[in-house]
Design an enzyme around this catalytic site. Structure first.
Site, mmCIF file in Angstrom:
data_model
loop_
_atom_site.group_PDB
_atom_site.id
_atom_site.type_symbol
_atom_site.label_atom_id
_atom_site.label_comp_id
_atom_site.label_asym_id
_atom_site.label_seq_id
_atom_site.Cartn_x
_atom_site.Cartn_y
_atom_site.Cartn_z
ATOM 1 C CB THR A 176 -10.943 52.556 61.840
ATOM 2 O OG1 THR A 176 -9.703 52.106 62.397
ATOM 3 C CG2 THR A 176 -11.617 53.508 62.795
ATOM 4 C CB CYS A 177 -8.828 47.648 60.598
ATOM 5 S SG CYS A 177 -9.586 46.529 61.776
ATOM 6 C CG PHE A 178 -12.747 44.666 59.978
ATOM 7 C CD1 PHE A 178 -12.468 43.742 58.988
ATOM 8 C CD2 PHE A 178 -12.129 44.518 61.211
ATOM 9 C CE1 PHE A 178 -11.602 42.683 59.225
ATOM 10 C CE2 PHE A 178 -11.265 43.459 61.455
ATOM 11 C CZ PHE A 178 -10.996 42.541 60.459
ATOM 12 N N GLY A 224 -9.295 43.850 56.475
ATOM 13 C CA GLY A 224 -9.370 44.917 57.452
ATOM 14 C C GLY A 224 -8.098 45.174 58.228
#
Length: 543
Positions: free
Chosen positions: A510-512, A205
């Site tokens: 959002t990264c995950f 992520g």
């Protein structure tokens, strides 16, 4: 006669402008182009599949006929990709619409390899995307950088990135990483603005966040590496040289975007069509027309040049020469389109040459170095032969996701749950009902963007979203959220609320691709809070 017709027609269509082809429709009407392309599509497919063309011998007459027919077919196809004239499904061959073609290709059938190399558009786009992902997986395995749980000997590099110097640090590390390690898993450790390590090193992520943040900044027009057209499409900035080492930065940007495509990470980066054509190498082909793609850069200039081409009087009365004046930051510079062009007048005899040279200059010559550096970086990661599978609109989809409506059933089927949530949990049932019945298609796109940073779904469905779409029950504020514990999971599962959740908004990492959803007491509250959150235009910051 067929070869002569194809050769002549290829040149003819290349110099047709939109007024001549789509409005005047002389001497051919749209139906003629549809019939031509349909015939050529079937003729080439049958010829290859039945081995009627001696493709191995480039001196044979059958090969010459094949090349002429294929050239005309591709001229028509690319014209349709830019401005459609054919009905939906026109370019697909009936028995190749399904994934059976992909299965035959995996068996090593030579005939299918030739088909996909020479006329890839006859196979469904979904099949070609699957083939692209297969190429990537095969290369990762060959390099020994495939999934870590299958490759315990591969230790992924860890790069340290300062939040306030993402571009600078990213450029340093990416430039130093050998190709093999860059194509494998990369771990990222962030240093916050206070100079402190952020908690943990990601599994996937945080690297995704690094890519997103970097792409968000380097494509910002204020940095002047890229400009936007009137339609908000990106292309290389002619004045990027004001940035120190701007060509090295373009190569870095190309590598970063190439890595995102390589890993199947969808990022919203809308490019101008002519820029994508350069990325695909189509501009190097003999019958490529710069004039044909000029509207994707400057529609007003296209209309002006078209009026010159169709000028019924004496064009020399317009006092045009084979030169162009650039205005960069108030500094005027004259460039010749041909040697001595500033003293050569445009006349009725040379006006066709003038409009094509002008179009070529504004789309290619003045940004040649920048675009070449970007393409070098992108192709450092992505094999150019893989790109030949796609047209310009399809390459845009490969980068930024599908334009199709969001399939909520597909999204729900692949969603993972944490914090006590599960597919039959009351709050989760409310969520899917709200998305399906209460939200518009635009709001569903905003919801997807809120969680994943991109409003478009992956091309092959949400099963290909990396990392998987996830929803976690949260009981506390983001600054108090340290992940799931046994107690928090039990509370979430049995709907035991630690605090009143009605004052809290949903949030996202959002990264995950993770939605953090409070355990709301009413469906109406969930709907209102979620609608407010997705409309707030929040950034990509890690919660």
């Amino acid at each position: 006669m067929l070869q002569l017709f194809c050769d002549s027609m290829s040149h003819y269509i290349t110099i047709l402008d939109d007024i001549e082809m789509y409005e005047q429709q002389k001497p051919f009407v749209m139906r003629d182009y549809i019939l031509m392309s349909s015939f050529l599509n079937i003729f080439l497919y049958k010829g290859i599949s039945q081995n009627l063309f001696n493709i191995q011998d480039i001196t044979s007459s059958s090969y010459s006929l094949f090349r002429s027919c294929r050239t005309l077919l591709m001229v028509l196809y690319r014209r349709d990709c830019r401005r459609s004239f054919a009905p939906a499904g026109h370019w697909l061959i009936g028995d190749l619409k399904t994934s059976s073609f992909f299965n035959e290709l995996k068996k090593g059938r030579k005939i299918y390899s030739i088909l996909i190399q020479e006329i890839p558009h006859i196979v469904s786009h979904e099949t070609r995307v699957r083939l692209f992902r297969k190429y990537v997986s095969r290369e990762k395995f060959a390099l020994g950088v495939h999934e870590l749980h299958d490759n315990e000997n591969f230790m992924p590099p860890i790069i340290t990135i300062r939040r306030n110097r993402i571009i600078e640090d990213g450029y340093t590390y990416v430039s130093e990483l050998p190709l093999k390690r860059f194509k494998g898993v990369i771990r990222v450790k962030f240093i916050n603005e206070q100079g402190l390590d952020e908690a943990g090193i990601d599994q996937d992520g945080v690297f995704k966040e690094f890519l997103e943040e970097t792409i968000k900044r380097v494509f910002d027009p204020s940095l002047n590496l890229f400009r936007t057209t009137d339609e908000q499409r990106l292309y290389s900035s002619p004045s990027s040289h004001i940035q120190e080492n701007h060509l090295n930065l373009f190569e870095f940007v190309g590598r970063i975007l190439g890595k995102a495509v390589y890993e199947g990470i969808v990022v919203y980066v809308p490019f101008a069509s002519f820029f994508l054509s350069q990325l695909l190498g189509q501009t190097q082909e003999l019958l490529y027309s710069s004039m044909d793609e000029l509207p994707s850069l400057d529609n007003e200039l296209y209309r002006n040049l078209t009026s010159v081409k169709h000028h019924e009087g004496d064009v020399s009365d317009l006092d045009l020469t084979f030169s162009v004046v650039d205005n960069h930051l108030g500094e005027l510079t004259t460039h010749d389109l041909i040697p001595g062009g500033r003293v050569i007048s445009v006349t009725n005899q040379n006006k066709i040459n003038y409009v094509h040279l002008m179009a070529h200059y504004v789309m290619h010559t003045q940004i040649k170095a920048q675009t070449a550096a970007f393409i070098k970086g992108f192709k450092y990661v992505i094999n150019p032969e893989w790109l030949s599978l796609f047209s310009t609109p399809e390459l845009q989809k490969l980068i930024s996701g599908d334009n199709a409506p969001i399939d909520l059933l597909d999204l729900r089927r692949t969603t993972q749950y944490y914090g006590g949530f599960h597919d039959s949990h009351r709050v989760i049932l409310w969520l899917w009902e709200v998305l399906q019945k209460d939200f518009t298609e635009k709001e569903r796109s905003l919801f997807l963007k809120f969680v994943t940073s991109c409003s478009k779904p992956p091309l092959l469905g949400f099963a290909y979203l990396e990392p998987p779409f996830s929803i976690r029950c949260v009981q506390v504020a983001d600054d108090e959220d340290f992940g799931d514990t046994l107690v928090s999971v039990i509370r979430g599962f049995f709907t035991i609320r630690k605090k009143d959740p009605n004052l809290r908004l949903p949030s996202a990492s959002t990264c995950f691709n993770l939605l953090k959803l409070p355990n709301y007491q009413k469906k109406s509250i969930l709907r209102d809070k979620l609608r407010y959150a997705i409309s707030s235009n929040t950034g990509f910051e890690l919660s």
